[in-house]
Design a protein around this motif. Structure first.
Motif, mmCIF file in Angstrom:
data_model
loop_
_atom_site.group_PDB
_atom_site.id
_atom_site.type_symbol
_atom_site.label_atom_id
_atom_site.label_comp_id
_atom_site.label_asym_id
_atom_site.label_seq_id
_atom_site.Cartn_x
_atom_site.Cartn_y
_atom_site.Cartn_z
ATOM 1 N N SER A 93 -9.435 -5.348 4.507
ATOM 2 C CA SER A 93 -9.330 -7.294 3.804
ATOM 3 C C SER A 93 -10.704 -7.821 3.458
ATOM 4 N N ALA A 94 -10.917 -6.979 3.484
ATOM 5 C CA ALA A 94 -12.779 -7.756 2.765
ATOM 6 C C ALA A 94 -13.003 -6.666 1.305
ATOM 7 N N ILE A 95 -12.940 -5.844 0.990
ATOM 8 C CA ILE A 95 -12.575 -4.951 -0.081
ATOM 9 C C ILE A 95 -11.477 -5.043 -1.381
ATOM 10 N N GLY A 96 -10.513 -4.536 -0.113
ATOM 11 C CA GLY A 96 -8.772 -4.663 -0.204
ATOM 12 C C GLY A 96 -8.378 -6.209 -1.071
ATOM 13 N N SER A 97 -8.885 -7.362 -0.920
ATOM 14 C CA SER A 97 -8.378 -8.828 -1.143
ATOM 15 C C SER A 97 -8.792 -8.664 -2.902
ATOM 16 N N ARG A 98 -9.472 -8.118 -3.235
ATOM 17 C CA ARG A 98 -10.436 -8.158 -4.329
ATOM 18 C C ARG A 98 -9.568 -6.577 -5.665
ATOM 19 N N ILE A 99 -8.676 -6.365 -4.399
ATOM 20 C CA ILE A 99 -8.264 -4.737 -5.168
ATOM 21 C C ILE A 99 -6.619 -5.267 -5.171
ATOM 22 N N THR A 100 -5.610 -5.707 -5.657
ATOM 23 C CA THR A 100 -4.408 -5.806 -5.949
ATOM 24 C C THR A 100 -3.768 -4.786 -5.502
ATOM 25 N N GLU A 101 -3.213 -4.293 -6.386
ATOM 26 C CA GLU A 101 -2.073 -3.388 -6.215
ATOM 27 C C GLU A 101 -2.362 -1.876 -6.634
ATOM 28 N N ILE A 102 -2.207 -0.888 -6.234
ATOM 29 C CA ILE A 102 -2.851 0.279 -6.846
ATOM 30 C C ILE A 102 -1.099 1.046 -6.893
ATOM 31 N N GLU A 103 -0.842 1.317 -8.210
ATOM 32 C CA GLU A 103 0.937 2.221 -8.509
ATOM 33 C C GLU A 103 1.632 1.316 -7.605
ATOM 34 N N GLY A 104 1.911 0.354 -7.502
ATOM 35 C CA GLY A 104 2.541 -1.232 -6.541
ATOM 36 C C GLY A 104 2.890 -1.502 -4.683
ATOM 37 N N SER A 155 0.197 -2.341 -2.352
ATOM 38 C CA SER A 155 -1.363 -2.875 -1.923
ATOM 39 C C SER A 155 -1.781 -2.275 -1.368
ATOM 40 N N TYR A 156 -3.642 -2.414 -1.486
ATOM 41 C CA TYR A 156 -4.361 -1.521 -1.470
ATOM 42 C C TYR A 156 -4.795 -0.938 0.055
ATOM 43 N N GLY A 157 -4.337 -2.176 0.831
ATOM 44 C CA GLY A 157 -4.849 -2.335 2.808
ATOM 45 C C GLY A 157 -3.859 -0.369 2.967
ATOM 46 N N ALA A 158 -1.788 -0.918 2.307
ATOM 47 C CA ALA A 158 -1.185 0.926 2.677
ATOM 48 C C ALA A 158 -1.423 1.493 1.773
ATOM 49 N N PHE A 159 -1.977 1.086 1.004
ATOM 50 C CA PHE A 159 -2.438 2.741 -0.535
ATOM 51 C C PHE A 159 -3.788 3.372 0.859
ATOM 52 N N ILE A 160 -3.974 2.796 0.826
ATOM 53 C CA ILE A 160 -5.640 3.502 1.820
ATOM 54 C C ILE A 160 -4.999 4.148 3.305
ATOM 55 N N VAL A 161 -3.872 3.984 3.633
ATOM 56 C CA VAL A 161 -3.709 4.187 4.771
ATOM 57 C C VAL A 161 -3.814 5.849 5.441
ATOM 58 N N PRO A 162 -2.622 6.634 4.198
ATOM 59 C CA PRO A 162 -2.229 7.394 4.883
ATOM 60 C C PRO A 162 -4.006 8.631 4.674
ATOM 61 N N GLY A 163 -5.060 8.404 3.577
ATOM 62 C CA GLY A 163 -6.126 8.655 3.307
ATOM 63 C C GLY A 163 -6.803 8.748 4.420
ATOM 64 N N PHE A 209 -14.656 12.811 1.770
ATOM 65 C CA PHE A 209 -14.941 10.874 1.081
ATOM 66 C C PHE A 209 -14.775 11.196 -0.806
ATOM 67 N N LEU A 210 -14.417 12.192 -1.309
ATOM 68 C CA LEU A 210 -14.544 12.392 -2.555
ATOM 69 C C LEU A 210 -12.757 12.964 -2.786
ATOM 70 N N GLY A 211 -12.282 12.959 -1.947
ATOM 71 C CA GLY A 211 -11.124 13.858 -2.034
ATOM 72 C C GLY A 211 -9.646 12.090 -2.513
ATOM 73 N N GLY A 212 -10.095 11.077 -2.711
ATOM 74 C CA GLY A 212 -9.302 10.531 -2.413
ATOM 75 C C GLY A 212 -8.759 10.008 -1.499
ATOM 76 N N THR A 213 -9.537 9.637 -0.569
ATOM 77 C CA THR A 213 -8.582 9.068 0.964
ATOM 78 C C THR A 213 -8.499 6.971 -0.246
ATOM 79 N N PHE A 214 -9.558 6.334 0.058
ATOM 80 C CA PHE A 214 -9.784 5.002 -0.838
ATOM 81 C C PHE A 214 -9.400 4.848 -2.839
ATOM 82 N N TYR A 215 -9.174 5.575 -2.869
ATOM 83 C CA TYR A 215 -8.774 5.977 -4.741
ATOM 84 C C TYR A 215 -7.765 6.984 -4.732
ATOM 85 N N SER A 216 -7.114 6.206 -5.718
ATOM 86 C CA SER A 216 -6.211 7.046 -6.985
ATOM 87 C C SER A 216 -7.529 7.929 -7.748
#
Lengths: 253, 306
Positions: A41-52, A54-62, A180-187
């Motif tokens: 919510s706090a940070i994700g709301s400022r990041i739109t989407e990653i490869e289509g 939503s950021y919130g959903a993107f970070i779930v697997p990581g 943390f450095l393995g792409g959990t929160f980012y691609s």
């Protein structure tokens, strides 16, 4: 195979979880919620989407992987370190069971526990973001393989450790930074090219990438490579465990 | 033979040679005591037979099975009560005892577990966490765990260390009952009295070697020497002639008389000695009896070795 002995160890280890229910189940659920509040919510709301996605959903697997790995390690390492610490290990060594049976019992229980918790976290995540899992079978397979591999690693650490500090040191100094450095929160494609190359040496990248692919079909490296790398880690752990039991390393004099 | 040990040796990684070519045979249904001072190799010998320590050389069979190539068969037959009280503090008594049975691959058997717990006065405590138990109770739990899988051979490593009289009695009762059902029992101790109380045969082990294996009665005769020390009021120059028939030695510059006797003899000769002392007019201020310590006996045994 002494199946009854394996089942006895397995049940014994699982009953430990019941006793520490708050610590083992409630705490991962709470940390999932915290991650969502902060990153979703706090940070994700400022990041739109990653490869289509939503950021919130993107970070779930990581995020699930982020908890699954240390949980597997601690479950398994405590499981075998505790009998060593209290001395009850004498019973395991003098029982009519082979080492492989001991491993199946302890690692099986540790992997089961962490997989269950990963599923609970997934369900919790579902409350925050709409989730789609394109390949549920592969998702489960990645989950179970990761849990097993890291439980084996935890088992090895538990055998190797001769005090509580050593028991904590590898999860703390190696696994958490890599996670943390393995792409959990980012691609990793979001990184500068040099760091992308460095990241490829981080085994966690392959685990997260394959797991994320099973959700959204987006990945940093191909699925085949991810699976291959997991197989390599699993194989390495199996060889080390085999060596430990062949030589009785830190178990038998 | 239930247990057969031949040329068994064990050298630890630090170079310490704990066992030096042990040969030993233990019969079915025997109560066998391994007697020796601390560090003699008792625990190492037991640990090798049970599978906890890897031998450096030699061979051990239990009921005809090799302990290495056929470990499943031998370990199924063996129950071990180790020296240290090592228990899962957070588990309940019932849980750990059932766990032990399962670990040995035996089907759950509530009736057997109940019997074991009742025999050891643990039945009322079956739902208690182990950390709430006293030391003696924990020792009972260790024994219950070892008996959970109905072993044919029971190892008791220093079973009476830190155990009160009551538990000791109960424990010997359990041991006698087990023997009556044909179980072979091997116990280690450094108390001669303990071996005397319970064993059929005794082996003395020191510095990793078996010094002797003997029937208890025979050994007790050998080890049964005791000394009576008399502190005299007045110095004696020599043992008076009137007392020469007694085995007396003068010590402490003539201020002490030492009488050596056999505790297992029909008559120890003490009454006669005291009477003769009185008649000879020798008065004493104090007296005490001493038994040679096990260490001293070991030294004498080692010296008397051919």
């Amino acid at each position: 195979m002494n199946w009854r002995a394996i089942w006895t160890i397995y049940k014994h280890e699982m009953s430990r979880t019941r006793r520490t229910l708050a610590q083992s189940v409630v705490s991962p659920v709470i940390s999932t919620c915290l991650y969502f509040v902060v990153f979703g919510s706090a940070i994700g709301s400022r990041i739109t989407e990653i490869e289509g996605v939503s950021y919130g959903a993107f970070i779930v697997p990581g995020m699930i992987m982020l908890s699954l790995r240390p949980l597997s390690v601690t479950n398994a390492s405590f499981g075998i370190y505790f009998p060593k610490f209290t001395g009850t290990i004498y019973e395991l060594l003098s029982a009519p069971i082979s080492f492989i049976e001991i491993v199946i019992g302890y690692v099986g229980a540790a992997a089961t526990k962490s997989t269950c918790l990963a599923l609970i976290m997934l369900a919790t995540a579902h409350l925050f973001v709409p989730l789609e899992i394109l390949h549920p079978f592969w998702m489960l397979l990645f989950m179970v393989l990761t849990a097993t591999t890291f439980s084996l690693l935890g088992f090895i650490i538990g055998i190797w450790a001769i005090n509580f500090e050593q028991l904590q040191i590898i999860p703390l100094l190696v696994i958490t930074p890599l996670a943390f450095l393995g792409g959990t929160f980012y691609s990793i494609t979001m990184l500068p090219p040099t760091w992308q190359t460095v990241s490829l040496f981080n085994p966690v990248v392959y685990l997260v990438s394959g797991f994320r692919w099973s959700f959204y079909e987006i990945s940093d490296v191909s699925v085949g490579v991810s699976l291959g790398m997991i197989a390599v880690f699993l194989g390495t752990c199996l060889i080390v465990v085999w060596y430990i039991f062949k030589t009785g390393y830190r178990l038998k004099s | 033979m239930m247990i057969s040990v031949s040329h068994l040796s064990k050298t630890y990684d630090d170079g310490f040679q704990a066992l030096k070519g042990i040969d030993l045979e233990i019969g079915r249904g025997e109560i066998f005591a391994l007697l020796g001072p601390n560090g003699a190799g008792k625990t190492t010998l037991i640990s090798v037979i049970c599978g906890i320590v890897t031998p450096s050389g030699g061979r051990v069979t239990v009921d005809g099975h090799d302990i290495i190539s056929n470990y499943r068969a031998t370990r199924s037959l063996i129950g071990l009560v180790p020296q240290e009280l090592t228990t899962d503090a957070f588990e309940t008594v019932g849980h750990v005892v059932r766990f032990s049975r399962g670990l040995f691959g035996k089907k759950p058997d509530a009736a057997h577990i109940e019997k074991v717990l009742k025999d050891l006065s643990l039945w009322d405590r079956r739902d208690n966490q182990i950390m709430t138990l006293s030391g003696g109770m924990k020792r009972r739990v260790m024994i219950a765990k070892a008996l959970a899988h109905e072993p044919r051979v029971l190892f008791l490593d220093e079973p009476t260390a830190g155990v009160d009289v009551e538990l000791r009695k109960e424990m010997w009762q359990v041991v006698h009952d087990l023997r009556a059902s044909g179980v072979t029992i091997i116990l280690t101790t450094h108390y001669i009295e303990e071996a005397e109380e319970i064993a059929d045969r005794v082996a003395v082990i020191n510095h990793g070697e078996i010094i002797l294996v003997e029937d208890k009665a025979e050994l007790m005769r050998k080890l049964g020497k005791k000394q009576l020390e008399l502190e005299l009021h007045a110095t004696l120059k020599a043992v008076p002639k009137k007392l020469s028939q007694h085995d007396l030695v003068l010590a402490a510059d003539g201020l002490r008389l030492i009488y050596t006797y056999d505790t297992h003899a029909e008559r120890t000769g003490i009454t006669a000695l005291l009477k003769d002392l009185h008649e000879a007019g020798i008065r004493f201020r104090d007296l005490q009896t001493t038994q040679s310590s096990l260490e001293e006996i070991f030294v004498s045994l080692v010296r008397s070795e051919p």
